[in-house]
Scaffold this motif. Structure first.
Motif, PDB file in Angstrom:
ATOM      1  N   ILE A 128       4.794   5.816   5.565  1.00  0.00           N
ATOM      2  CA  ILE A 128       5.475   5.327   4.372  1.00  0.00           C
ATOM      3  C   ILE A 128       4.423   4.788   3.416  1.00  0.00           C
ATOM      4  N   TRP A 129       4.312   5.455   2.259  1.00  0.00           N
ATOM      5  CA  TRP A 129       3.360   5.042   1.228  1.00  0.00           C
ATOM      6  C   TRP A 129       4.007   3.996   0.328  1.00  0.00           C
ATOM      7  N   SER A 130       3.180   3.120  -0.202  1.00  0.00           N
ATOM      8  CA  SER A 130       3.650   2.143  -1.202  1.00  0.00           C
ATOM      9  C   SER A 130       2.686   2.122  -2.372  1.00  0.00           C
ATOM     10  N   ILE A 143      -9.472   3.270 -10.897  1.00  0.00           N
ATOM     11  CA  ILE A 143      -8.353   3.588 -10.005  1.00  0.00           C
ATOM     12  C   ILE A 143      -7.052   3.459 -10.781  1.00  0.00           C
ATOM     13  N   ASP A 144      -6.208   4.486 -10.704  1.00  0.00           N
ATOM     14  CA  ASP A 144      -4.994   4.495 -11.533  1.00  0.00           C
ATOM     15  C   ASP A 144      -3.813   3.798 -10.884  1.00  0.00           C
ATOM     16  N   ARG A 145      -3.946   3.385  -9.598  1.00  0.00           N
ATOM     17  CA  ARG A 145      -2.850   2.674  -8.934  1.00  0.00           C
ATOM     18  C   ARG A 145      -3.338   2.122  -7.598  1.00  0.00           C
ATOM     19  N   TYR A 146      -2.736   1.027  -7.181  1.00  0.00           N
ATOM     20  CA  TYR A 146      -2.966   0.512  -5.832  1.00  0.00           C
ATOM     21  C   TYR A 146      -1.995   1.239  -4.912  1.00  0.00           C
ATOM     22  N   GLN A 147      -2.536   1.853  -3.871  1.00  0.00           N
ATOM     23  CA  GLN A 147      -1.695   2.670  -2.980  1.00  0.00           C
ATOM     24  C   GLN A 147      -2.107   2.409  -1.533  1.00  0.00           C
ATOM     25  N   LYS A 148      -1.119   2.142  -0.696  1.00  0.00           N
ATOM     26  CA  LYS A 148      -1.343   1.894   0.728  1.00  0.00           C
ATOM     27  C   LYS A 148      -0.307   2.660   1.545  1.00  0.00           C
ATOM     28  N   TRP A 194       3.573  -5.977  -6.852  1.00  0.00           N
ATOM     29  CA  TRP A 194       4.103  -5.288  -8.031  1.00  0.00           C
ATOM     30  C   TRP A 194       4.615  -3.894  -7.634  1.00  0.00           C
ATOM     31  N   LEU A 195       5.371  -3.876  -6.564  1.00  0.00           N
ATOM     32  CA  LEU A 195       5.834  -2.624  -5.958  1.00  0.00           C
ATOM     33  C   LEU A 195       6.672  -1.816  -6.940  1.00  0.00           C
ATOM     34  N   CYS A 196       6.389  -0.529  -7.026  1.00  0.00           N
ATOM     35  CA  CYS A 196       7.198   0.334  -7.888  1.00  0.00           C
ATOM     36  C   CYS A 196       7.626   1.623  -7.181  1.00  0.00           C
ATOM     37  N   LYS A 197       7.002   1.928  -6.041  1.00  0.00           N
ATOM     38  CA  LYS A 197       7.343   3.200  -5.397  1.00  0.00           C
ATOM     39  C   LYS A 197       7.127   3.135  -3.894  1.00  0.00           C
ATOM     40  N   ILE A 198       8.083   3.702  -3.166  1.00  0.00           N
ATOM     41  CA  ILE A 198       8.014   3.915  -1.721  1.00  0.00           C
ATOM     42  C   ILE A 198       8.173   5.409  -1.497  1.00  0.00           C
ATOM     43  N   SER A 199       7.293   5.986  -0.714  1.00  0.00           N
ATOM     44  CA  SER A 199       7.353   7.433  -0.521  1.00  0.00           C
ATOM     45  C   SER A 199       7.148   7.775   0.954  1.00  0.00           C
TER      46      SER A 199
END
Length: 335
Positions: A128-130, A143-148, A194-199
């Motif tokens: 699960i990406w965030s 970097i265009d976004r923080y992604q984990k 500042w969560l905006c997406k879960i994938s």
């Protein structure tokens, strides 16, 4: 690519790396850590967030992609989870020096498994990406976004939240508001602000925050392997007496906190800089909160080097030296 969930980004409150350290351990005596005493680590600056435009997108390997406003999110079942919150430390240098950025707070939010069940996971999903709304520069990279990411098994654990409150108050910008991911038992780097997406995805993301930074090399079965910085390793601090303090000689009550991804089953204390160890009383864990330990020790007149070390239920113990979670040592004079 449609990324309307990123339209809530409205500039910056401030740009660049920001660190507010934890106070010294002797100031962390309360079970719940106040906002004022909780450390802050922000990699690329704090974004301004237009809450009226804020959307949480849930997509990837799901049967029913979702787009939720903050109001939508707050209509869903919520829970409170009390958990230690710990910073791993800088990923730009070796993790060989002690790091004591930690606190213990109560988060309120929607369990991630509720959201993933609403979306309907496909059978191929494994991670699960965030994504956060923050962007900028870190470690010399644009970097265009923080992604984990976290493994699916952890994501489906009922303690993992999309949180919108901390200690009963709405999340501030510096805490990742209006909503952030919270992964109790894992290092704070995995709790995307500042969560905006879960994938839901089959593989891990190719973000510098997963491929370049926040990995560690460890020895396993006679060889070395590189693994993500996910579950927190055992750690402990002495809160009383304080470092460099003077106490009355004789019986001294020693207190502190211990924590790990797995429950801490044992804490030992040494008053002779590790030559011998005494087992302390440890409170059991109910959720993911840090655990109080205490022990009565005898300190004759003189200077004493006192240390503590925690062991989790799997037998993993704090190292004596050379690591970010090495044993906490203080110097005390008894008179």
């Amino acid at each position: 690519m449609n990324e309307n969930e990123r339209k809530a980004f409205a500039g910056y409150v401030f740009e660049g790396f920001h660190l507010k350290p934890s106070p010294p351990p002797h100031e962390l005596t309360e079970f719940l850590t106040s906002d004022a005493n909780l450390f802050e680590t922000i990699h690329m600056g704090a974004p301004k967030v237009d809450e009226s435009a804020w959307i949480l997108a849930i997509d990837g390997l799901v049967r029913k992609p979702l787009r939720l406003s903050l109001a939508d999110l707050k209509t869903l079942p919520y829970k409170e989870v009390t958990s230690f919150h710990e910073c791993y430390g800088s990923p730009l240098k070796p993790a060989t020096s002690p790091v004591h950025r930690v606190g213990n707070v109560t988060w309120t939010g929607v369990p991630l498994d509720v959201l993933l069940n609403l979306a309907g996971l496909e059978k191929d999903a494994q991670f699960i990406w965030s994504e956060g709304l923050d962007r900028g520069s870190y470690g010399g990279q644009a970097i265009d976004r923080y992604q984990k990411d976290i493994p699916l098994e952890k994501a489906l654990s009922t303690e993992v939240l999309v949180a919108y409150a901390m200690n009963g108050m709405p999340l501030s910008i510096n805490r990742g508001g209006p909503a952030r991911l919270v992964v109790p038992g894992y290092f704070g780097t995995n709790s995307t602000k500042w969560l905006c997406k879960i994938s839901a995805q089959r593989d891990r993301p190719q973000s510098p925050f997963t491929t370049v930074w926040y990995n560690e090399t460890v020895g396993e079965s006679g060889s070395t392997v590189t693994r993500p910085v996910w579950e927190a390793t055992p750690h402990s601090i002495i809160t009383s007496p304080g470092d460099q303090s003077t106490v009355q000689s004789g019986p001294v009550n020693l207190n502190g906190w211990a924590w790990a991804g797995q429950p801490v089953s044992k804490v030992e204390v040494s008053v002779d800089d590790g030559a011998s160890w005494i087992e302390a009383d440890v409170k059991p864990r109910h959720q993911f909160e840090w655990q109080r330990f205490q022990v009565l020790v005898n300190l004759p007149n003189g200077s004493h080097r006192i240390a503590c070390r925690a062991t989790d239920i799997n037998g993993l113990t704090q190292p004596l030296s050379g690591s970010r979670n090495e044993v906490n040592r203080i110097q005390v004079i008894a008179k």
